[in-house]
Scaffold this active site. Structure first.
Site, PDB file in Angstrom:
ATOM      1  N   ASP A 200      48.445  46.590  41.257  1.00  0.00           N
ATOM      2  CA  ASP A 200      47.733  46.007  42.398  1.00  0.00           C
ATOM      3  C   ASP A 200      46.348  45.539  41.962  1.00  0.00           C
ATOM      4  O   ASP A 200      45.682  46.215  41.182  1.00  0.00           O
ATOM      5  CB  ASP A 200      47.593  47.012  43.540  1.00  0.00           C
TER       6      ASP A 200
HETATM    7  C1  TTP Z   1      41.526  37.517  41.143  1.00  0.00           C
HETATM    8  C2  TTP Z   1      42.883  36.937  40.882  1.00  0.00           C
HETATM    9  C3  TTP Z   1      44.018  37.403  41.529  1.00  0.00           C
HETATM   10  N1  TTP Z   1      45.239  36.853  41.281  1.00  0.00           N
HETATM   11  C4  TTP Z   1      46.451  37.334  41.956  1.00  0.00           C
HETATM   12  C5  TTP Z   1      47.182  38.454  41.197  1.00  0.00           C
HETATM   13  C6  TTP Z   1      48.064  39.057  42.261  1.00  0.00           C
HETATM   14  O1  TTP Z   1      49.295  38.335  42.299  1.00  0.00           O
HETATM   15  C7  TTP Z   1      47.278  38.790  43.531  1.00  0.00           C
HETATM   16  C8  TTP Z   1      46.724  40.090  44.084  1.00  0.00           C
HETATM   17  O2  TTP Z   1      47.592  40.620  45.010  1.00  0.00           O
HETATM   18  P1  TTP Z   1      48.456  41.938  44.793  1.00  0.00           P
HETATM   19  O3  TTP Z   1      48.643  42.535  46.148  1.00  0.00           O
HETATM   20  O4  TTP Z   1      47.857  42.784  43.704  1.00  0.00           O
HETATM   21  O5  TTP Z   1      49.836  41.404  44.233  1.00  0.00           O
HETATM   22  P2  TTP Z   1      50.935  40.461  44.893  1.00  0.00           P
HETATM   23  O6  TTP Z   1      51.072  40.726  46.380  1.00  0.00           O
HETATM   24  O7  TTP Z   1      50.661  39.024  44.490  1.00  0.00           O
HETATM   25  O8  TTP Z   1      52.240  40.895  44.122  1.00  0.00           O
HETATM   26  P3  TTP Z   1      53.024  42.333  44.164  1.00  0.00           P
HETATM   27  O9  TTP Z   1      52.303  43.238  45.124  1.00  0.00           O
HETATM   28  O10 TTP Z   1      54.409  41.999  44.633  1.00  0.00           O
HETATM   29  O11 TTP Z   1      52.975  42.810  42.735  1.00  0.00           O
HETATM   30  O12 TTP Z   1      46.188  37.914  43.210  1.00  0.00           O
HETATM   31  C9  TTP Z   1      45.390  35.814  40.368  1.00  0.00           C
HETATM   32  O13 TTP Z   1      46.505  35.324  40.153  1.00  0.00           O
HETATM   33  N2  TTP Z   1      44.280  35.366  39.700  1.00  0.00           N
HETATM   34  C10 TTP Z   1      43.030  35.862  39.906  1.00  0.00           C
HETATM   35  O14 TTP Z   1      42.066  35.392  39.265  1.00  0.00           O
END
Ligand code: TTP
Length: 198
Positions: free
Chosen positions: A72
């Protein structure tokens, strides 16, 4: 050889895990992501990563040895978690908050093998240049901020805002690869067996 499952719907996490050469299967891990009252951002991301690994574990129907990886990511400014923006107004407001200052990105990972769960949190600091309102709106229109914590993607167009990073680039994108390889190693899953095979 243990079977590894990635409990995630995030395409970024899939790409990152594939990058370190470990074979895995993706499963979904939908959990309630509402923070508890008074919960610290670090405790929050760790609880969710463990929760995703736990939910994933419950979904596996196999007698073979396995491990489930959950993760997360949260963007944190002045101790406050900035989640995924639901609309343009929220996305622009987030970028205005992040504009011209430094924020934290916390990514937790958790590995569960059916008996025990190990987890850790990686903290990175990201600094943004000043962002104008018009470009914040244009960035929202690109579609990139929608499914991302803090409303930006460092691996995409969002890179143009970033003047500095102190910590783990892969953790900001969603999966800290150094720490993930190390944690998987604790569970007997080597990460470059495919490279060694060549
Ligand atoms: C800060 C940042 C976040 N993110 C993304 C990563 C995660 O996918 C998302 C954070 O949300 P999360 O809730 O961590 O993940 P998710 O809902 O996308 O996937 P899952 O819970 O099914 O594993 O933001 C980027 O892709 N690039 C960035 O620079």
């Amino acid at each position: 050889m243990k079977q590894l499952y990635l409990a995630s719907g995030s395409p970024r996490r899939r790409e990152l895990l594939a990058q370190i050469g470990v074979p895995f299967t993706t499963i979904s891990a939908d959990i309630d992501e509402t923070p508890f009252p008074e919960e610290s951002p670090s405790a929050y991301v760790e609880r969710l990563a463990r929760g995703k690994a736990e939910v994933g574990r419950g979904a596996i129907v196999s007698d073979a040895d396995f491990c489930v990886l959950g993760a997360d990511t949260a963007v944190v400014l002045d101790g406050k978690i900035l989640g995924k923006p639901v609309d343009e107004a929220e996305a622009c407001a987030m970028l205005m908050l992040l504009s011209g200052c430094e924020h934290e990105v916390l990514t937790a990972i958790a590995v569960h093998d059916g008996e025990r769960c190990e987890s850790l949190v990686v903290r990175s600091l990201v600094r943004f240049r000043t962002i104008g309102r018009v470009e914040a709106a244009a960035y929202w229109a690109s579609g990139e901020p929608r499914d991302k914590a803090g409303g930006y993607g460092i691996q995409g167009l969002g890179a143009v805002f970033v003047t500095g990073l102190n910590g783990s680039y892969s953790a900001v994108v969603g999966l800290p690869l150094c720490e993930t390889a190390e944690l998987l190693g604790h569970f007997g899953i080597p990460c470059w067996q495919t490279l060694n095979a060549h």
